[in-house]
Enzyme design. Structure first.
Site, PDB file in Angstrom:
ATOM      1  N   SER A  57       0.825  -1.219   0.000  1.00 50.03           N
ATOM      2  CA  SER A  57       0.000   0.000   0.000  1.00 50.03           C
ATOM      3  C   SER A  57       0.855   1.264   0.000  1.00 50.03           C
ATOM      4  CB  SER A  57      -0.930  -0.002   1.207  1.00 50.03           C
ATOM      5  OG  SER A  57      -1.834  -1.080   1.086  1.00 50.03           O
ATOM      6  N   PHE A  58       2.049   1.170   0.574  1.00 53.68           N
ATOM      7  CA  PHE A  58       2.943   2.332   0.571  1.00 53.68           C
ATOM      8  C   PHE A  58       3.247   2.792  -0.845  1.00 53.68           C
ATOM      9  CE2 PHE A  58       7.079   4.459   0.853  1.00 53.68           C
ATOM     10  CZ  PHE A  58       6.881   5.304   1.928  1.00 53.68           C
ATOM     11  N   VAL A  80      -4.802  -3.190   1.444  1.00 51.54           N
ATOM     12  CA  VAL A  80      -5.230  -3.654   2.770  1.00 51.54           C
ATOM     13  C   VAL A  80      -4.037  -3.525   3.708  1.00 51.54           C
ATOM     14  CG1 VAL A  80      -6.178  -5.552   4.119  1.00 51.54           C
ATOM     15  CG2 VAL A  80      -6.606  -5.444   1.648  1.00 51.54           C
ATOM     16  N   VAL A  81      -4.212  -2.819   4.799  1.00 53.84           N
ATOM     17  CA  VAL A  81      -3.166  -2.757   5.824  1.00 53.84           C
ATOM     18  C   VAL A  81      -3.766  -3.293   7.123  1.00 53.84           C
ATOM     19  CG1 VAL A  81      -1.353  -1.362   6.864  1.00 53.84           C
ATOM     20  CG2 VAL A  81      -2.369  -0.632   4.706  1.00 53.84           C
ATOM     21  N   ILE A  82      -3.094  -4.279   7.694  1.00 50.75           N
ATOM     22  CA  ILE A  82      -3.576  -4.894   8.934  1.00 50.75           C
ATOM     23  C   ILE A  82      -2.644  -4.482  10.070  1.00 50.75           C
ATOM     24  CG2 ILE A  82      -4.192  -7.065  10.089  1.00 50.75           C
ATOM     25  CD1 ILE A  82      -5.767  -6.930   7.569  1.00 50.75           C
ATOM     26  N   GLY A  85       2.047  -5.371  15.648  1.00 47.56           N
ATOM     27  CA  GLY A  85       2.467  -5.006  16.990  1.00 47.56           C
ATOM     28  C   GLY A  85       3.397  -3.810  17.061  1.00 47.56           C
ATOM     29  N   HIS A  88       4.412   0.531  12.633  1.00 48.77           N
ATOM     30  CA  HIS A  88       4.497   0.494  11.164  1.00 48.77           C
ATOM     31  C   HIS A  88       3.129   0.760  10.518  1.00 48.77           C
ATOM     32  CE1 HIS A  88       7.323  -0.623   7.957  1.00 48.77           C
ATOM     33  NE2 HIS A  88       6.255  -1.003   7.286  1.00 48.77           N
ATOM     34  N   PHE A 113     -10.859   5.652  -3.167  1.00 50.93           N
ATOM     35  CA  PHE A 113     -10.064   5.277  -1.992  1.00 50.93           C
ATOM     36  C   PHE A 113     -10.517   3.907  -1.493  1.00 50.93           C
ATOM     37  CE2 PHE A 113      -9.196   5.666   2.663  1.00 50.93           C
ATOM     38  CZ  PHE A 113      -7.821   5.711   2.573  1.00 50.93           C
TER      39      PHE A 113
HETATM   40  C1  DLZ Z   1       5.827  -3.839   5.319  1.00 49.72           C
HETATM   41  C2  DLZ Z   1       4.343  -3.977   5.230  1.00 49.72           C
HETATM   42  C3  DLZ Z   1       3.597  -4.454   6.314  1.00 49.72           C
HETATM   43  C4  DLZ Z   1       4.226  -4.811   7.621  1.00 49.72           C
HETATM   44  N1  DLZ Z   1       2.275  -4.612   6.245  1.00 49.72           N
HETATM   45  C5  DLZ Z   1       1.626  -4.281   5.100  1.00 49.72           C
HETATM   46  C6  DLZ Z   1       0.221  -4.412   5.000  1.00 49.72           C
HETATM   47  O1  DLZ Z   1      -0.481  -4.862   5.909  1.00 49.72           O
HETATM   48  N2  DLZ Z   1      -0.369  -4.049   3.826  1.00 49.72           N
HETATM   49  C7  DLZ Z   1       0.357  -3.544   2.762  1.00 49.72           C
HETATM   50  O2  DLZ Z   1      -0.261  -3.212   1.739  1.00 49.72           O
HETATM   51  N3  DLZ Z   1       1.679  -3.426   2.839  1.00 49.72           N
HETATM   52  C8  DLZ Z   1       2.334  -3.787   3.961  1.00 49.72           C
HETATM   53  N4  DLZ Z   1       3.686  -3.659   4.048  1.00 49.72           N
HETATM   54  C9  DLZ Z   1       4.460  -3.279   2.828  1.00 49.72           C
HETATM   55  C10 DLZ Z   1       4.567  -1.763   2.567  1.00 49.72           C
HETATM   56  O3  DLZ Z   1       3.348  -1.234   2.076  1.00 49.72           O
HETATM   57  C11 DLZ Z   1       5.661  -1.532   1.506  1.00 49.72           C
HETATM   58  O4  DLZ Z   1       5.399  -2.292   0.360  1.00 49.72           O
HETATM   59  C12 DLZ Z   1       7.053  -1.894   2.020  1.00 49.72           C
HETATM   60  O5  DLZ Z   1       7.337  -1.193   3.200  1.00 49.72           O
HETATM   61  C13 DLZ Z   1       8.150  -1.641   0.961  1.00 49.72           C
HETATM   62  O6  DLZ Z   1       8.175  -0.244   0.596  1.00 49.72           O
END
Ligand code: DLZ
Length: 159
Positions: A57-58, A80-82, A85, A88, A113
């Site tokens: 997602s970053f 999706v970002v979960i 702990g 981050h 979005f």
């Molecule tokens: C590193 C990371 C983590 C811990 N969790 C997620 C997540 O739940 N969802 C998601 O889309 N991406 C996650 N990432 C990866 C970051 O978005 C990114 O791809 C990395 O930090 C590399 O730049």
């Protein structure tokens, strides 16, 4: 944030639009549901679309920025970002959200979005548009982006 109160968005037109869907790859099952919901909605609207995958997602904003400058009428961002702990979660959510908002305002291209920011995978699955899900955030993001693109086209036509 509750999904209660979501409007039924009426879309008139849209078949002439070109839409880019940019989708992260973390959390495969949820992402499969979001992408399928988005593509089904676009097929119903009749809009042409391209699907572009990014790692996480970053990475959504920088690619959304490139797509917004490449002639698409709307961009739909899915991820999706979960929560884990560590802090981050907050950093990735803020970077993706602020970045996508900045892309929309800087380019004038509407960004749907479709980024789920959830405490648990179960919460994400409930919103993924899968069989048994309560909500379909991929579809909702498409409908919002397309409806907004049509509003912007109407405003442009009046100038
Ligand atoms: C590193 C990371 C983590 C811990 N969790 C997620 C997540 O739940 N969802 C998601 O889309 N991406 C996650 N990432 C990866 C970051 O978005 C990114 O791809 C990395 O930090 C590399 O730049």
């Amino acid at each position: 944030m509750s999904g209660a109160g979501a409007p039924a968005i009426a879309i008139e037109g849209g078949a002439e639009l070109k839409v880019a869907v940019v989708a992260a790859q973390w959390h495969t099952q949820v992402m499969d549901g979001l992408v399928a919901g988005a593509e089904k909605a676009l097929a119903e609207i009749g809009a042409a679309h391209d699907l572009i995958r990014v790692p996480g997602s970053f990475e959504l904003p920088v690619v959304a920025r490139a797509l917004a400058g490449a002639g698409y009428d709307a961009v739909v961002a899915l991820g999706v970002v979960i929560r884990g702990g560590t802090p981050h979660f907050e950093f990735v959510c803020a970077a993706a959200t602020d970045g996508l908002n900045r892309v929309a305002l800087d380019t004038g291209t509407p960004i749907g979005f479709g980024l789920l920011t959830c405490d648990t995978e179960e919460q994400a699955l409930e919103r993924a548009g899968l069989a048994g899900s309560r909500e379909d955030k991929g579809r909702e993001a498409v409908e919002a982006a397309v409806a907004t693109a049509l509003v912007l086209k109407k405003i442009e036509a009046k100038r």
